[in-house]
Design a protein around this motif. Structure first.
Motif, mmCIF file in Angstrom:
data_model
loop_
_atom_site.group_PDB
_atom_site.id
_atom_site.type_symbol
_atom_site.label_atom_id
_atom_site.label_comp_id
_atom_site.label_asym_id
_atom_site.label_seq_id
_atom_site.Cartn_x
_atom_site.Cartn_y
_atom_site.Cartn_z
ATOM 1 N N THR A 558 0.711 -1.270 0.090
ATOM 2 C CA THR A 558 -0.087 -0.114 -0.047
ATOM 3 C C THR A 558 0.735 1.545 0.130
ATOM 4 O O THR A 558 0.434 2.282 -0.625
ATOM 5 C CB THR A 558 -0.773 -0.001 1.261
ATOM 6 O OG1 THR A 558 -0.012 0.021 2.468
ATOM 7 C CG2 THR A 558 -1.976 -0.992 1.304
ATOM 8 N N ARG A 625 -4.473 5.987 2.243
ATOM 9 C CA ARG A 625 -4.206 4.873 1.204
ATOM 10 C C ARG A 625 -2.808 4.137 1.364
ATOM 11 O O ARG A 625 -2.785 3.041 1.159
ATOM 12 C CB ARG A 625 -4.258 5.349 -0.116
ATOM 13 C CG ARG A 625 -5.767 5.884 -1.033
ATOM 14 C CD ARG A 625 -5.534 6.346 -2.128
ATOM 15 N NE ARG A 625 -6.833 6.772 -2.872
ATOM 16 C CZ ARG A 625 -7.520 7.994 -2.776
ATOM 17 N NH1 ARG A 625 -7.103 8.911 -1.964
ATOM 18 N NH2 ARG A 625 -8.569 7.605 -3.238
ATOM 19 N N ILE A 629 -5.972 1.844 4.874
ATOM 20 C CA ILE A 629 -7.343 2.063 5.698
ATOM 21 C C ILE A 629 -8.387 2.921 4.827
ATOM 22 O O ILE A 629 -9.331 3.341 5.348
ATOM 23 C CB ILE A 629 -7.013 2.460 7.035
ATOM 24 C CG1 ILE A 629 -6.406 3.877 7.012
ATOM 25 C CG2 ILE A 629 -6.255 1.473 7.707
ATOM 26 C CD1 ILE A 629 -6.294 4.548 8.496
ATOM 27 N N GLU A 631 -10.416 2.810 2.268
ATOM 28 C CA GLU A 631 -11.864 2.116 1.998
ATOM 29 C C GLU A 631 -12.561 1.958 3.442
ATOM 30 O O GLU A 631 -13.944 2.308 3.044
ATOM 31 C CB GLU A 631 -11.635 0.753 1.326
ATOM 32 C CG GLU A 631 -11.066 0.830 0.111
ATOM 33 C CD GLU A 631 -11.758 1.708 -1.163
ATOM 34 O OE1 GLU A 631 -13.176 1.721 -0.927
ATOM 35 O OE2 GLU A 631 -11.270 2.384 -1.919
ATOM 36 N N GLU A 632 -11.956 1.953 4.266
ATOM 37 C CA GLU A 632 -12.966 1.905 5.708
ATOM 38 C C GLU A 632 -13.297 2.987 6.189
ATOM 39 O O GLU A 632 -14.128 3.173 6.770
ATOM 40 C CB GLU A 632 -11.610 1.134 6.706
ATOM 41 C CG GLU A 632 -11.512 -0.391 6.376
ATOM 42 C CD GLU A 632 -10.363 -0.871 7.228
ATOM 43 O OE1 GLU A 632 -10.159 -0.333 8.523
ATOM 44 O OE2 GLU A 632 -9.352 -1.850 6.876
ATOM 45 N N ILE A 633 -12.431 4.168 6.077
ATOM 46 C CA ILE A 633 -12.778 5.564 6.550
ATOM 47 C C ILE A 633 -13.131 6.594 5.615
ATOM 48 O O ILE A 633 -13.350 7.702 6.010
ATOM 49 C CB ILE A 633 -11.505 5.830 7.451
ATOM 50 C CG1 ILE A 633 -10.334 6.268 6.571
ATOM 51 C CG2 ILE A 633 -11.138 4.996 8.452
ATOM 52 C CD1 ILE A 633 -9.139 7.003 7.392
ATOM 53 N N LYS A 634 -13.119 6.293 4.168
ATOM 54 C CA LYS A 634 -13.525 7.253 3.243
ATOM 55 C C LYS A 634 -14.789 8.199 3.531
ATOM 56 O O LYS A 634 -14.740 9.349 3.100
ATOM 57 C CB LYS A 634 -13.358 6.767 1.892
ATOM 58 C CG LYS A 634 -14.467 5.778 1.621
ATOM 59 C CD LYS A 634 -14.133 5.120 0.159
ATOM 60 C CE LYS A 634 -15.363 4.372 -0.278
ATOM 61 N NZ LYS A 634 -15.081 3.903 -1.525
ATOM 62 N N GLU A 636 -15.773 9.301 6.126
ATOM 63 C CA GLU A 636 -15.556 10.204 7.335
ATOM 64 C C GLU A 636 -14.932 11.421 6.753
ATOM 65 O O GLU A 636 -15.063 12.461 7.518
ATOM 66 C CB GLU A 636 -14.511 9.555 8.373
ATOM 67 C CG GLU A 636 -15.291 8.228 8.933
ATOM 68 C CD GLU A 636 -14.331 7.774 9.883
ATOM 69 O OE1 GLU A 636 -13.524 8.397 10.492
ATOM 70 O OE2 GLU A 636 -14.286 6.528 10.245
ATOM 71 N N ALA A 649 -7.664 9.113 12.926
ATOM 72 C CA ALA A 649 -7.971 7.373 12.440
ATOM 73 C C ALA A 649 -6.979 6.590 13.248
ATOM 74 O O ALA A 649 -5.895 7.026 14.033
ATOM 75 C CB ALA A 649 -7.494 7.205 11.094
ATOM 76 N N LYS A 652 -4.789 -0.854 12.406
ATOM 77 C CA LYS A 652 -5.111 -2.180 13.039
ATOM 78 C C LYS A 652 -3.650 -2.546 13.318
ATOM 79 O O LYS A 652 -2.654 -2.030 12.840
ATOM 80 C CB LYS A 652 -5.639 -2.882 11.892
ATOM 81 C CG LYS A 652 -6.855 -2.565 11.485
ATOM 82 C CD LYS A 652 -7.673 -3.515 10.518
ATOM 83 C CE LYS A 652 -9.078 -3.339 10.280
ATOM 84 N NZ LYS A 652 -9.538 -4.515 9.314
#
Length: 766
Positions: A558, A625, A629, A631-634, A636, A649, A652
């Protein structure tokens, strides 16, 4: 007590970092802003390269003796190029590859410094042009107009008729491991230049001598600095190496701290490196250190430091080698005080470096001991070393150093190091003066209007508005203070003042508080806030590309997302330029994250303690990106296309390439504000055994205002301490005084690796 920075400003209860920040802003306001509100930029000032060269020249009448000659020069950076030779991503020799990896970040830092001053950077990783065939930096070298040269471009082998003798081990090369047998056969295993060295848009890439020459002539470049490996082979012999550049009449120098040799000499590698560098200085060209470009101390290999037999936390004091011997002993004293000289019968006889000393440094140790013995011997209250050098004590050589000469001052420094004062002189008793006026007599507090001007300049970089001036001028509290001051003075001349010289009564001032409150809502305040804190933490100044903050082990898929980002909406001819811009913006956003955390804490009235306890980081759509992460927080983000919109944010638990995920009770990365940010941990590391001690030292310095290294004087004879104690850091009193404070905190960082990422605990002490 938990409080915000806003409350802390009013209560004067700021922690050390905030106090330093506000003081820094005050100085910025005084030094950077004129009455016309014009900022003088550092980049507007002319910059040159202050180069300090070192070369060895033959001593008259003694063809086998050389003396070190140093010169200071100023080079035009626009007429200077730095050529990086064969800093490959790997090597068939394990030790060679390891040393390149250790040196690479320092090379990158040096290149950045030269590039910022306007010099051309030429990356020359031989055998790797296929990897860079589509790079614009490669095209820049290919497109340079052809320049006719007076000599043929070829490999330049060792020529004993042109240069002096060279040890067989250095001439032949070979595996450079310390193992009894070579680590393996020599073969081409490299594919590219090591990734830790940044290739900038303005650089060039080539491994062809003609192309290098084309670049130099097309830009009018006369000065060439060579960096890279290996000195005894490629750096000397390549068609763009030292021998070729000398033949082309270029003003070439070798950066001696950013190079390495390649030869078989188990246990004595760095002695061979010193020999080949000395050979270059004698027969080919001067050398410099990276300090000439960066202003920072020269690079030294960790293994070279360990070879000095000093405790792991210290470096051997090189003052004798680099100053006393190189600049005084070898040049002056050795002429007579050698086994065959006029002073051979004296008690002060110095050892030459001969072929018998090719594998050890006993000769320099013997000379150091001789100087120490003479320096410690005294006549009256003065060292015999200084007396004899200046012509005293019936010195047969007469006065060889004048008391005001640089050589004499070097010897004075050497004597002071050996004989530090045993006790500080007692402070003089203060003289009392019963007739002295009060200490603060004649000192008046700053006027309200001047205070307002200083506040707005320091915190927002602007002058006060008319409304702010009027509010301060018409402050009822100030008017009442003036009235009470007048009453007190009229009733009794010696009555204590109820108000200060500016008319304010002691206590809170709601008018100024209100103005401060509004200033701290302005965007300019947050610009100043982040500038001030970066002056403390320096997180923007990490080495290499910013995406290297995200470790390859955890963010392999990533962290370089921009390379594969869909740019179909951009015209094909503009896509490459757009992708470079995308990378630049992404890197800029990454570097800003720590400072945006501070801005977030202040802007949202969060407890200032979150600087070290926040269980989150700040990310943008671009950096999210990189972390994987997005896709999980876009959802917001207010605008997922805004590259500089920062939101809190959480990451993990990190998963390595081996498939193992770090232990975490919550499944999340253990965030702790600055203390766990990759930026902060990457910014402060040193050697494998000391990286966390430095991190601990910076923690004390940044958050408590304590420099642990100032608790005791530095050990004057580290070798003696190492010989006396098995574990000096826990047994020697000179070491324990610092380590008992630093080491417990260093242990907290033991699970963080060089890249600043936490992982499974390893064995040993880190």
């Amino acid at each position: 007590m938990v409080f915000s920075i806003r409350e802390a400003i009013f209560r004067r209860q700021l922690p050390f970092v905030a106090v330093s920040f506000l003081l820094g802003l005050t100085w910025l306001g005084v030094l950077s802003w004129s009455d016309s509100n014009e900022l003088v930029r550092a980049e507007d000032r002319p910059v040159g390269l202050s180069i300090r060269t070192q070369q060895r020249v033959k001593v008259d009448g003694q063809p086998d003796q050389f003396r070190v000659v140093e010169k200071s020069e100023t080079w035009n950076p626009a007429k200077t190029a730095v050529v990086v030779i064969d800093m490959w991503d790997t090597h068939s020799c394990q030790s060679a590859a390891r040393r390149v990896a250790e040196m690479a970040p320092h090379v990158s830092r040096t290149l950045s410094a030269a590039r910022d001053k306007g010099s051309l950077i030429i990356h020359a990783p031989s055998d790797c042009m296929d990897f860079y065939k589509d790079a614009p930096q490669r095209r820049r070298a290919l497109d340079a107009p052809l320049a006719e040269a007076s000599v043929k471009f070829q490999w330049n082998y060792f020529n004993p008729d042109r240069e002096g003798p060279l040890a067989e081990k250095l001439e032949k090369g070979g595996c450079s491991c310390d193992t009894a047998e070579p680590c393996g056969p020599s073969r081409i295993v490299w594919k590219r230049q090591i990734e830790a060295i940044q290739v900038h848009d303005s650089d060039a890439i080539t491994a062809n001598g003609q192309e290098v020459y084309n670049l130099l002539l097309s830009r009018g470049i006369d000065n060439v600095i060579l960096i890279g490996v290996h000195t005894n082979r490629c750096v000397l012999g390549r068609p763009f190496g030292i021998r070729q550049m000398v033949s082309l009449k270029k003003n070439v120098v070798l950066c001696r701290d950013l190079t390495d040799s390649f030869h078989r000499d188990p246990g004595h590698h760095f002695e061979g490196l010193e020999q080949i560098v000395s050979h270059v200085e004698k027969y080919w060209c001067p050398t410099i250190t990276s300090e000439s470009l960066t202003g920072q101390p020269p690079f030294r290999f960790q293994q070279a430091e360990m070879a000095q037999a000093a405790p792991a936390c210290t470096l051997k004091d090189r003052f004798f080698d680099d100053e006393v011997w190189a600049k005084v002993g070898e040049r002056t004293c050795f002429r007579c005080h050698n086994p065959k000289g006029e002073a051979a019968d004296s008690e002060f006889v110095l050892s030459p470096r001969t072929p018998d000393h090719a594998h050890d440094l006993k000769w320099i140790q013997q000379n150091c001991e001789a100087f120490q013995s003479m320096a410690k011997a005294t006549e009256g209250d003065q060292s015999q070393l200084l007396l004899k050098a200046s012509g005293g004590l019936d010195h047969g050589g007469g006065a060889v150093l004048k008391p005001d000469s640089s050589g004499y001052r070097i010897l004075e420094g050497f004597v002071r190091r050996l004989n530090p004062p045993s006790k500080e002189p007692p402070p003089a008793e203060p003289k009392s003066d019963d007739n002295a006026p009060p200490f603060f007599e004649g000192i008046a507090k700053i006027s309200p209007q001047r205070l307002l001007r200083r506040v707005t300049l320091s915190l927002a970089g602007r002058l006060p508005t008319p409304e702010e001036r009027a509010a301060v001028e018409n402050n009822p509290k100030r008017q009442r203070g003036r009235s009470l001051q007048t009453t007190a003075n009229s009733e009794r001349s010696d009555a204590p003042a109820l108000a200060d010289a500016s008319g304010y009564i002691a206590g809170a001032d709601p008018v100024m508080d209100s103005i401060l409150d509004r200033i701290m809502q302005e965007d300019a305040f947050y610009v100043r806030l982040k500038e001030g804190f970066n002056d403390l933490f320096l997180t923007v100044g990490i080495e290499d590309n910013a995406e290297t903050l995200l470790s390859y082990d955890h963010f392999e898929k990533t962290r370089l997302w921009y390379q594969n980002h869909n740019l179909d909406h951009v015209e094909e001819k503009e896509r490459q330029r757009a992708r470079w811009k995308l990378a630049d913006v992404y890197r800029d956003a990454l570097l800003r994250e720590p400072l945006e955390l501070i801005a977030h804490i202040v802007r949202n009235e969060r407890p200032f303690s979150e600087l070290a306890t926040a269980d989150y980081i700040m990310v943008t759509p671009y950096t999210a990106r990189g972390y994987g992460i997005f896709e999980e927080i876009k959802a917001e983000f207010k605008n997922a296309d805004d590259s500089f919109e920062y939101i809190p944010a959480k990451l993990k638990a990190l998963k390595g390439r081996d498939g193992k995920t770090q232990e975490s009770a919550t499944g999340l990365y253990p965030h702790a504000g600055f203390l766990s940010m990759f930026h902060y941990l990457r910014r402060y590391f040193s050697t494998e055994t000391n990286r966390n001690r430095l991190r601990a030292r910076m923690f004390y310095q940044h958050f408590l205002g304590i420099d642990g290294m100032q608790q005791a004087p530095r050990v004057t004879d580290a070798s003696a301490v190492a010989a006396k104690y098995k574990v000096p850091t826990m047994e020697a009193s000179d070491c324990v005084v610092c380590h008992k404070t630093i080491d417990p905190v260093a242990g907290v960082f033991q699970d963080f690796n060089f890249e600043g990422a936490i992982g499974p605990r390893k064995t040993g002490w880190y």
